[in-house]
Scaffold this motif. Sequence first.
Motif, short mmCIF file in Angstrom:
data_model
loop_
_atom_site.label_atom_id
_atom_site.label_comp_id
_atom_site.label_asym_id
_atom_site.label_seq_id
_atom_site.Cartn_x
_atom_site.Cartn_y
_atom_site.Cartn_z
N THR A 197 0.85 -1.19 0.00
CA THR A 197 0.00 0.00 0.00
C THR A 197 0.88 1.24 0.00
O THR A 197 1.68 1.45 0.91
N GLN A 250 -2.16 6.53 -2.34
CA GLN A 250 -3.40 5.91 -1.88
C GLN A 250 -3.83 4.78 -2.81
O GLN A 250 -4.96 4.70 -3.26
N LYS A 251 -2.86 3.88 -3.10
CA LYS A 251 -3.10 2.72 -3.93
C LYS A 251 -2.49 1.50 -3.27
O LYS A 251 -1.44 1.58 -2.65
N THR A 252 -3.15 0.35 -3.45
CA THR A 252 -2.60 -0.92 -2.99
C THR A 252 -2.34 -1.78 -4.21
O THR A 252 -3.21 -1.98 -5.05
N TYR A 253 -1.11 -2.28 -4.28
CA TYR A 253 -0.69 -3.17 -5.35
C TYR A 253 -0.67 -4.58 -4.79
O TYR A 253 -0.07 -4.82 -3.74
N LYS A 280 -3.93 -4.24 -12.17
CA LYS A 280 -3.85 -2.82 -11.84
C LYS A 280 -4.01 -2.64 -10.34
O LYS A 280 -4.59 -3.48 -9.65
N PRO A 281 -3.50 -1.52 -9.79
CA PRO A 281 -3.63 -1.28 -8.35
C PRO A 281 -5.06 -0.95 -7.95
O PRO A 281 -5.89 -0.60 -8.78
N GLN A 286 -7.45 1.38 -5.41
CA GLN A 286 -7.47 2.59 -4.58
C GLN A 286 -7.70 2.19 -3.12
O GLN A 286 -8.63 1.45 -2.81
N SER A 287 -6.84 2.66 -2.24
CA SER A 287 -6.97 2.36 -0.82
C SER A 287 -6.07 3.31 -0.05
O SER A 287 -4.97 3.62 -0.51
N ASN A 288 -6.51 3.74 1.12
CA ASN A 288 -5.68 4.67 1.89
C ASN A 288 -5.12 4.07 3.16
O ASN A 288 -4.59 4.77 4.01
#
Length: 94
Positions: free
Chosen positions: A38, A43-46, A58-59, A61-63
């Motif tokens: 993350t 603010q992306k999680t791979y 693709k990643p 979106q997550s904070n």
Amino acid sequence: MSQVRAGVLLFSKNYDNEGTKLIQYFNFGASIEVIAVTDMHAQKTYLYYTNGTMVGGKPIQSNTTIALFYSEQTSLFTLYRTLGSECQKLVFGR
């Protein structure tokens, strides 16, 4: 950023910024292991398999960190994430 297991490099990835990265490891058995990275700044999680291949291409979106589950019966992942003040559930295949 490099991912290492028992002193052996699994894979290495470059990211667009030097911000904080949160790392999570998920082992679902049946040779299904996932590493979540993350990127707090973007603010992306791979999500990666241990060979470095990105899950889903693709990643997400997550904070913050995520919760990830896998069902062998359906071959589906269930992911819980926060985005802003919302908690969301995503379901997707391998």
